[in-house]
Design an enzyme around this catalytic site. Structure first.
Site, PDB file in Angstrom:
ATOM      1  N   GLY A  70      -2.567  -0.290   4.419  1.00 47.21           N
ATOM      2  CA  GLY A  70      -2.041   1.062   4.444  1.00 47.21           C
ATOM      3  C   GLY A  70      -1.304   1.273   3.138  1.00 47.21           C
ATOM      4  O   GLY A  70      -0.332   0.572   2.867  1.00 47.21           O
ATOM      5  N   SER A  71      -1.752   2.173   2.306  1.00 52.33           N
ATOM      6  CA  SER A  71      -1.248   2.187   0.945  1.00 52.33           C
ATOM      7  C   SER A  71      -1.657   3.473   0.233  1.00 52.33           C
ATOM      8  O   SER A  71      -1.995   4.462   0.872  1.00 52.33           O
ATOM      9  CB  SER A  71      -1.791   0.967   0.194  1.00 52.33           C
ATOM     10  OG  SER A  71      -3.154   0.768   0.531  1.00 52.33           O
ATOM     11  N   ARG A  72      -1.669   3.411  -1.114  1.00 50.96           N
ATOM     12  CA  ARG A  72      -1.921   4.623  -1.879  1.00 50.96           C
ATOM     13  C   ARG A  72      -2.497   4.262  -3.238  1.00 50.96           C
ATOM     14  O   ARG A  72      -2.222   3.202  -3.785  1.00 50.96           O
ATOM     15  CB  ARG A  72      -0.594   5.366  -2.011  1.00 50.96           C
ATOM     16  CG  ARG A  72      -0.532   6.467  -3.017  1.00 50.96           C
ATOM     17  CD  ARG A  72       0.777   7.181  -2.834  1.00 50.96           C
ATOM     18  NE  ARG A  72       1.349   7.639  -4.072  1.00 50.96           N
ATOM     19  CZ  ARG A  72       2.576   8.120  -4.185  1.00 50.96           C
ATOM     20  NH1 ARG A  72       3.363   8.164  -3.129  1.00 50.96           N
ATOM     21  NH2 ARG A  72       3.023   8.542  -5.337  1.00 50.96           N
TER      22      ARG A  72
END
Length: 226
Positions: free
Chosen positions: A187-189
Site C-alpha cells: 500500500g503506497s504511492r
C-alpha cells in the site's frame, strides 16, 4: 471470461514466499479449527491477487509520459524533486498516484530512456495519501533521461503498511516505456515529476493503469484545455 482472465495472471516473484507462508498458515488454521481455515483461504487468495503481474499494452508515441502505477491520482501539485537526486529546488509538476492494498503494485517506467540516478532514502511510514508522505516517508527515486535530453523523476513512496520498496534497476540501465522496474509492499504511492512545460492529461480522482494511462504529453503542440 474477462474477469477470470484478469485474476488468473502470473504473480511477481516478490510474492512467491508470501503466498507459500499464507498457504502454510491456512493449513495450520484448518487443523486448529476448520472454520478458521477458510479465513486463511481468503487471505491467501488476496495475497495472490495483490502480487499479480499482468501484461499491459503501452502507448508508444514519442513524448508520452505513462503512469508507473495502478491507483487513483490523488494529487497534482508543484514541488521540488527529492533533494538526494541533486536536481536543485526548481519546482515541477508532480502527479501522485495512490495505491491501495487491492491495486496491482508492480511499478513500470513512465518513459523510454536511461536511468541516470537511483537514490534510496529511509524514512517514516505515514499514510501515503498525505502530501507530507513525499517528504517524510521511505522512498526510492529514479531520474530517467530520454534520448532528447528530457528527464522524468519517478519516486516510489512507502505507505502506512508498506515495509519494502523493491527497485530492480541500477544507474545506466536502459528502460522501455512500460517496462517493469520494481514493486512496493503493501500500500503506497508513486510520484512522477514531469518535465518543464508538460501539462498533466489526468485529473485528481481519476483511476490510472500502470503502463497504459497517459499522464502527460511533453512534446505535443496541441493546445491544452484545463
Amino acid at each position: 471470461m474477462d474477469s477470470l482472465t484478469s485474476i488468473l495472471v502470473p504473480i511477481h516473484r516478490e510474492g512467491h514466499r508470501f503466498v507459500i507462508i499464507f498457504a502454510a498458515v491456512t493449513v495450520v488454521l484448518f487443523l486448529l479449527w476448520y472454520p478458521l481455515g477458510w479465513v486463511g483461504v481468503v487471505l491467501t487468495l488476496w495475497c495472490l491477487y495483490f502480487f499479480r503481474d499482468p501484461d499491459r499494452v503501452t502507448p508508444k508515441r514519442e513524448g508520452l509520459v505513462i503512469s508507473p502505477a495502478d491507483g487513483v491520482v490523488n494529487m497534482i501539485t508543484e514541488a521540488s524533486p527529492p533533494p538526494e537526486l541533486g536536481l536543485g529546488e526548481m519546482r515541477r509538476t508532480r502527479v501522485s498516484i495512490f495505491m491501495n492494498v487491492f491495486n496491482c503494485h508492480v511499478n513500470r517506467s513512465p518513459i523510454a530512456g536511461k536511468v541516470l540516478r537511483v537514490a534510496y532514502r529511509p524514512g517514516q511510514f505515514l499514510n501515503a495519501s498525505l502530501d507530507k508522505a513525499s517528504e517524510d516517508n521511505e522512498r526510492n527515486s529514479l531520474v530517467i533521461e530520454r534520448a532528447d535530453g528530457q528527464q522524468i523523476v519517478v519516486v516510489q513512496v512507502a505507505g502506512l503498511v508498506a515495509r519494502r520498496i523493491v527497485c530492480d534497476v541500477a544507474e545506466g540501465k536502459e528502460l522501455q516505456a512500460g517496462e517493469r522496474y520494481g514493486i512496493i509492499r503493501f500500500g503506497s504511492r508513486l510520484d512522477v515529476y514531469l518535465p518543464e512545460g508538460a501539462i498533466p492529461l489526468v485529473a485528481v480522482g481519476q483511476t490510472a493503469i500502470s503502463g497504459e494511462t497517459v499522464l502527460a504529453d511533453s512534446i505535443s503542440v496541441e493546445p491544452h484545455h484545463i
